[in-house]
Motif scaffolding. Sequence first.
Motif, PDB file in Angstrom:
ATOM      1  N   PHE A  27       0.885  -1.151   0.060  1.00 34.26           N
ATOM      2  CA  PHE A  27      -0.129  -0.028  -0.016  1.00 34.26           C
ATOM      3  C   PHE A  27       0.785   1.287  -0.094  1.00 34.26           C
ATOM      4  CE2 PHE A  27      -3.373  -2.624   1.924  1.00 34.26           C
ATOM      5  CZ  PHE A  27      -4.483  -2.603   0.870  1.00 34.26           C
ATOM      6  N   ASP A  28       0.299   2.192  -0.731  1.00 38.46           N
ATOM      7  CA  ASP A  28       1.232   3.536  -0.845  1.00 38.46           C
ATOM      8  C   ASP A  28       0.288   4.704  -0.954  1.00 38.46           C
ATOM      9  OD1 ASP A  28       2.725   5.774  -1.253  1.00 38.46           O
ATOM     10  OD2 ASP A  28       4.023   4.524  -2.836  1.00 38.46           O
ATOM     11  N   GLY A  29      -0.233   5.267   0.033  1.00 38.62           N
ATOM     12  CA  GLY A  29      -1.210   6.418   0.115  1.00 38.62           C
ATOM     13  C   GLY A  29      -0.652   7.543  -0.487  1.00 38.62           C
ATOM     14  N   ASN A  30       0.690   7.685  -1.222  1.00 42.07           N
ATOM     15  CA  ASN A  30       1.380   8.815  -1.466  1.00 42.07           C
ATOM     16  C   ASN A  30       1.417   8.782  -3.328  1.00 42.07           C
ATOM     17  OD1 ASN A  30       1.858  10.230   0.917  1.00 42.07           O
ATOM     18  ND2 ASN A  30       3.498   8.918   1.018  1.00 42.07           N
ATOM     19  N   ARG A  64     -18.267   2.809  -7.606  1.00 41.58           N
ATOM     20  CA  ARG A  64     -17.177   3.911  -8.216  1.00 41.58           C
ATOM     21  C   ARG A  64     -16.024   3.997  -7.159  1.00 41.58           C
ATOM     22  NH1 ARG A  64     -19.608   2.733 -12.039  1.00 41.58           N
ATOM     23  NH2 ARG A  64     -20.969   3.569 -13.273  1.00 41.58           N
ATOM     24  N   VAL A  65     -15.486   3.003  -6.980  1.00 37.97           N
ATOM     25  CA  VAL A  65     -14.516   2.825  -5.907  1.00 37.97           C
ATOM     26  C   VAL A  65     -13.153   2.502  -6.668  1.00 37.97           C
ATOM     27  CG1 VAL A  65     -13.111   1.551  -3.758  1.00 37.97           C
ATOM     28  CG2 VAL A  65     -15.690   1.945  -4.138  1.00 37.97           C
ATOM     29  N   MET A  66     -12.467   3.809  -6.896  1.00 37.42           N
ATOM     30  CA  MET A  66     -11.175   3.667  -7.781  1.00 37.42           C
ATOM     31  C   MET A  66      -9.855   3.075  -6.862  1.00 37.42           C
ATOM     32  SD  MET A  66     -12.628   4.760 -10.329  1.00 37.42           S
ATOM     33  CE  MET A  66     -11.468   4.609 -11.320  1.00 37.42           C
ATOM     34  N   VAL A  67      -9.112   2.349  -7.700  1.00 41.75           N
ATOM     35  CA  VAL A  67      -7.976   1.955  -7.390  1.00 41.75           C
ATOM     36  C   VAL A  67      -6.814   2.136  -8.113  1.00 41.75           C
ATOM     37  CG1 VAL A  67      -6.837  -0.338  -6.308  1.00 41.75           C
ATOM     38  CG2 VAL A  67      -9.265  -0.125  -6.072  1.00 41.75           C
ATOM     39  N   VAL A  68      -5.666   2.778  -7.662  1.00 45.78           N
ATOM     40  CA  VAL A  68      -4.553   3.032  -8.540  1.00 45.78           C
ATOM     41  C   VAL A  68      -3.394   2.217  -8.247  1.00 45.78           C
ATOM     42  CG1 VAL A  68      -2.886   4.840  -9.131  1.00 45.78           C
ATOM     43  CG2 VAL A  68      -5.176   5.467  -8.537  1.00 45.78           C
ATOM     44  N   PHE A  69      -2.827   1.540  -9.204  1.00 43.54           N
ATOM     45  CA  PHE A  69      -1.823   0.627  -9.211  1.00 43.54           C
ATOM     46  C   PHE A  69      -0.566   1.251  -9.998  1.00 43.54           C
ATOM     47  CE2 PHE A  69      -5.419  -2.194  -9.374  1.00 43.54           C
ATOM     48  CZ  PHE A  69      -5.139  -2.682  -8.255  1.00 43.54           C
ATOM     49  N   HIS A  70       0.744   1.374  -9.489  1.00 43.74           N
ATOM     50  CA  HIS A  70       1.769   1.501  -9.899  1.00 43.74           C
ATOM     51  C   HIS A  70       2.658   0.490  -9.780  1.00 43.74           C
ATOM     52  CE1 HIS A  70       1.591   6.417  -9.863  1.00 43.74           C
ATOM     53  NE2 HIS A  70       0.610   5.756 -10.385  1.00 43.74           N
ATOM     54  N   MET A  71       3.165   0.055 -10.789  1.00 47.01           N
ATOM     55  CA  MET A  71       3.952  -1.161 -11.165  1.00 47.01           C
ATOM     56  C   MET A  71       5.292  -1.072 -11.729  1.00 47.01           C
ATOM     57  SD  MET A  71       1.353  -3.116 -13.182  1.00 47.01           S
ATOM     58  CE  MET A  71       0.311  -2.242 -14.254  1.00 47.01           C
ATOM     59  N   MET A  83      -2.970   1.925  -4.047  1.00 47.20           N
ATOM     60  CA  MET A  83      -3.761   3.136  -3.296  1.00 47.20           C
ATOM     61  C   MET A  83      -5.139   2.792  -3.573  1.00 47.20           C
ATOM     62  SD  MET A  83      -3.328   7.282  -2.938  1.00 47.20           S
ATOM     63  CE  MET A  83      -4.040   7.492  -4.733  1.00 47.20           C
ATOM     64  N   VAL A  84      -6.102   2.598  -2.644  1.00 48.96           N
ATOM     65  CA  VAL A  84      -7.432   2.628  -2.922  1.00 48.96           C
ATOM     66  C   VAL A  84      -8.138   3.703  -2.220  1.00 48.96           C
ATOM     67  CG1 VAL A  84      -9.447   1.245  -2.072  1.00 48.96           C
ATOM     68  CG2 VAL A  84      -7.095   0.048  -2.101  1.00 48.96           C
ATOM     69  N   LEU A  85      -8.783   4.273  -3.190  1.00 47.82           N
ATOM     70  CA  LEU A  85      -9.393   5.723  -3.066  1.00 47.82           C
ATOM     71  C   LEU A  85     -10.575   5.502  -2.113  1.00 47.82           C
ATOM     72  CD1 LEU A  85      -8.602   7.430  -6.105  1.00 47.82           C
ATOM     73  CD2 LEU A  85      -7.218   7.597  -4.221  1.00 47.82           C
ATOM     74  N   ARG A  86     -10.802   6.717  -1.278  1.00 47.59           N
ATOM     75  CA  ARG A  86     -11.967   6.629  -0.430  1.00 47.59           C
ATOM     76  C   ARG A  86     -13.222   7.487  -0.441  1.00 47.59           C
ATOM     77  NH1 ARG A  86      -7.730   8.711   3.979  1.00 47.59           N
ATOM     78  NH2 ARG A  86      -7.507  10.141   2.490  1.00 47.59           N
TER      79      ARG A  86
END
Length: 159
Positions: A27-30, A64-71, A83-86
């Motif tokens: 997890f990375d909230g940044n 509409r729950v957005m999830v961002v992945f950086h890989m 990062m799972v958006l709230r």
Amino acid sequence: MELAVLTSIFQDKAQDLEQGDTWRLEFDGNIVPNYPNPGWVEYIRNTSAWFDCSMCPREWPSNRVMVVFHMRLVDGQGTVKVMVLRQNCKNCVDAPMEDPTITPENIAILMENLVKKIRIKCYHENLGEQYRPPRDFEVKSPHEPEHCEGCMKGICTRN
């Protein structure tokens, strides 16, 4: 959402990736959506989940729950930052952003789609752009951008 559950399902789905490579999830909230660091690639996906307000008894579903992945994959070591958006409660003044509760079924679908995207972006496989949609919930009220972190960051799929 617990990292242990997400990691367990991810590791199960990631067995299909290149032999010898290892992948880890964190997890990375940044994470900054649409701006992965150099050498990283991005994948943004929506899922469905439930939210519970920590200030009142209200709970609500959202599709509409957005999830961002950086890989990235470097020398056989793959890393996926998540990062799972709230969202926050529309009934409470100064309500905090709440983490979603995503069902195991939708976590599995999300991880299946992520592994497919890793194969496309990190291993350059030609798999097309189809993805498996999450299991939607019955939502009785319209999406409210002012209470959605994904909307605030400009990445929500509400349109």
